[in-house]
Design a protein around this motif. Structure first.
Motif, mmCIF file in Angstrom:
data_model
loop_
_atom_site.group_PDB
_atom_site.id
_atom_site.type_symbol
_atom_site.label_atom_id
_atom_site.label_comp_id
_atom_site.label_asym_id
_atom_site.label_seq_id
_atom_site.Cartn_x
_atom_site.Cartn_y
_atom_site.Cartn_z
ATOM 1 N N ALA A 1 -6.848 -0.703 -5.279
ATOM 2 C CA ALA A 1 -6.058 -0.100 -4.193
ATOM 3 C C ALA A 1 -5.100 0.962 -4.729
ATOM 4 C CB ALA A 1 -5.283 -1.195 -3.452
ATOM 5 N N TRP A 2 -4.549 0.735 -5.916
ATOM 6 C CA TRP A 2 -3.643 1.704 -6.524
ATOM 7 C C TRP A 2 -4.317 3.048 -6.755
ATOM 8 C CZ3 TRP A 2 -1.435 -1.791 -11.002
ATOM 9 C CH2 TRP A 2 -0.523 -2.701 -10.462
ATOM 10 N N TYR A 3 -5.601 3.013 -7.065
ATOM 11 C CA TYR A 3 -6.288 4.241 -7.462
ATOM 12 C C TYR A 3 -7.163 4.827 -6.349
ATOM 13 C CZ TYR A 3 -4.413 3.406 -12.051
ATOM 14 O OH TYR A 3 -3.532 3.216 -13.096
ATOM 15 N N ARG A 4 -6.904 4.425 -5.126
ATOM 16 C CA ARG A 4 -7.526 5.094 -3.976
ATOM 17 C C ARG A 4 -6.739 6.357 -3.655
ATOM 18 N NH1 ARG A 4 -10.792 1.945 -0.315
ATOM 19 N NH2 ARG A 4 -11.184 -0.146 -1.135
ATOM 20 N N GLN A 5 -7.411 7.313 -3.033
ATOM 21 C CA GLN A 5 -6.752 8.575 -2.685
ATOM 22 C C GLN A 5 -5.688 8.373 -1.614
ATOM 23 O OE1 GLN A 5 -9.758 11.453 -1.661
ATOM 24 N NE2 GLN A 5 -10.015 12.101 -3.788
ATOM 25 N N HIS A 6 -5.925 7.405 -0.724
ATOM 26 C CA HIS A 6 -4.996 7.170 0.370
ATOM 27 C C HIS A 6 -4.497 5.726 0.320
ATOM 28 C CE1 HIS A 6 -6.317 11.001 2.010
ATOM 29 N NE2 HIS A 6 -7.578 10.579 1.941
ATOM 30 N N LEU A 7 -3.295 5.523 0.843
ATOM 31 C CA LEU A 7 -2.741 4.169 0.909
ATOM 32 C C LEU A 7 -3.535 3.328 1.896
ATOM 33 C CD1 LEU A 7 1.099 4.950 0.970
ATOM 34 C CD2 LEU A 7 -0.318 4.379 -1.000
ATOM 35 N N ILE A 8 -3.810 2.088 1.515
ATOM 36 C CA ILE A 8 -4.498 1.174 2.422
ATOM 37 C C ILE A 8 -3.493 0.151 2.932
ATOM 38 C CG2 ILE A 8 -6.689 1.512 1.211
ATOM 39 C CD1 ILE A 8 -6.291 -1.324 0.022
ATOM 40 N N TRP A 9 -3.946 -0.775 3.751
ATOM 41 C CA TRP A 9 -3.024 -1.722 4.390
ATOM 42 C C TRP A 9 -2.210 -2.510 3.370
ATOM 43 C CZ3 TRP A 9 -3.544 -6.854 3.180
ATOM 44 C CH2 TRP A 9 -4.751 -7.247 2.596
ATOM 45 N N LEU A 10 -2.845 -2.873 2.239
ATOM 46 C CA LEU A 10 -2.133 -3.677 1.248
ATOM 47 C C LEU A 10 -1.007 -2.883 0.597
ATOM 48 C CD1 LEU A 10 -1.792 -6.247 -0.396
ATOM 49 C CD2 LEU A 10 -3.573 -5.414 -1.964
ATOM 50 N N THR A 11 -1.306 -1.652 0.172
ATOM 51 C CA THR A 11 -0.275 -0.844 -0.479
ATOM 52 C C THR A 11 0.821 -0.445 0.516
ATOM 53 O OG1 THR A 11 -1.820 1.023 -0.191
ATOM 54 C CG2 THR A 11 -1.651 0.057 -2.373
ATOM 55 N N LEU A 12 0.444 -0.259 1.784
ATOM 56 C CA LEU A 12 1.470 0.035 2.808
ATOM 57 C C LEU A 12 2.419 -1.145 2.984
ATOM 58 C CD1 LEU A 12 -0.683 1.895 5.499
ATOM 59 C CD2 LEU A 12 1.184 2.869 4.148
#
Length: 337
Positions: A13-24
């Motif tokens: 999740a940290w290295y995705r281009q966009h924030l996902i629900w977990l990182t939000l």
């Protein structure tokens, strides 16, 4: 979901281009973490907290992100380079992965990874340099100075350990993953805000491809038989074997990619960083050939068989960087501390 799988999911999740629900969801905690980091830094900067200055220059080698950036190969390169220029070097390390790092201890040929961590052992083996492990890096440095005649101290990691004053800071960045989503822990991989990089002396990009950056290449050496390190094995001897590639490092994909460049076919097995292996954890079948990193090999010597191999790597850096660094180090050595 197991702890290891959850950790892998978070890293992805940290290295995705966009924030996902977990990182939000983790962003409020990340903002609080960032605030604590900045307040702590300013407390040292304005002498509310004490930083210990040593009588010899201190070079910090660290990273801004969580995970593997090639720090250990760089430290080995740096120590060997300075020693080749007749500079007496000592290394201090926290000993991540070890459980006996409360009091300072020198690494020697009898040291065990479960006590002091595998990275300090690897540095010692590759440099023949005095290496002291202790959770308290100031205590480690003072112990090193009391027992040796080193002229300069290299701190393996510790970019965020402001209790130890430093003369030079070198930050390593993964050339592929970079900074992920740019967020601080736990919503992203950053230990400090990106602005921290404007204050370091050198930024080294591992496996980068930009001419504007100082790039460190990690070059694979020959395969080594674990039970007999003096025996180097031709990779072609393994091409018809069932190979299981094992990596318990911060960035296992880099190791797997390196094996692919050698035209080896294998099954991938990723383990957590600093994982303590057992014979059972590497039981992949009767005819299995196991190829692992040199760091992992240190923890597998006691139960290794004739089918265990490891692949050492060697850091290579531009001459313009090494020359500039040597000049800076000699300037530091000429000054009184």
């Amino acid at each position: 979901m197991s702890r290891h799988k959850l950790a892998n999911f978070l890293v992805q999740a940290w290295y995705r281009q966009h924030l996902i629900w977990l990182t939000l969801l983790l962003l409020p905690i990340a903002y609080l973490f960032r605030l604590v980091v900045l307040v702590r830094k300013y407390c040292y900067q304005y002498h509310l907290f004490t930083s210990t200055c040593l009588p010899v220059p201190v070079v910090i080698v660290g990273n801004l992100t969580v995970g593997g950036t090639g720090k250990t190969p760089f430290v080995i390169w740096l120590v060997n380079y300075l020693q080749s220029n007749h500079i007496k070097v000592g290394v201090i390390s926290r000993g991540y992965g070890g459980n006996n790092n409360q009091a300072p201890v020198f690494i020697n040929n009898s040291s065990h990874a479960i006590e002091v961590g595998e990275e300090p052992i690897l540095i010692y083996q590759q440099t023949n340099c005095p290496v002291v492990v202790c959770k308290n890096r100031v205590a480690a440095a003072n112990y090193l100075l009391a027992k040796t005649s080193c002229e300069i101290i290299i701190s393996d990691d510790g970019l965020q350990h402001y209790a130890l004053a430093r003369d030079l800071e070198i930050a390593l960045i993964d050339g592929t993953k970079r900074y992920g989503n740019g967020q601080c822990l736990p919503a992203g991989p950053l230990r400090e805000p990106l602005s921290r990089l404007t204050t370091v002396d050198y930024i080294i990009v591992t496996e980068g491809n930009s001419l504007q950056e100082t790039v460190m290449q990690l070059l694979p050496q020959g395969l080594i038989l674990l039970i007999n390190p003096s025996q180097q094995v031709d990779k072609f001897m393994l091409q018809d074997k069932v190979i299981h590639a094992v990596a318990g490092i911060g960035h296992p994909e880099r190791f797997f990619h390196m094996l692919r460049t050698l035209k080896l076919r294998f099954f991938e097995h990723s383990f957590p960083d600093h994982y303590h292996y057992t014979k059972e954890s590497l039981n992949f079948g009767e005819d299995a050939v196991i190829v692992m990193t040199e760091k992992d090999a240190i923890k597998c010597k006691e139960f290794a068989t004739k089918d265990f191999y490891y692949l050492p790597v060697k850091a290579e850096l531009p001459e313009r960087f090494s020359g500039n660094l040597l000049t800076r180090v000699r300037q530091l050595l000429s000054k009184e501390h």
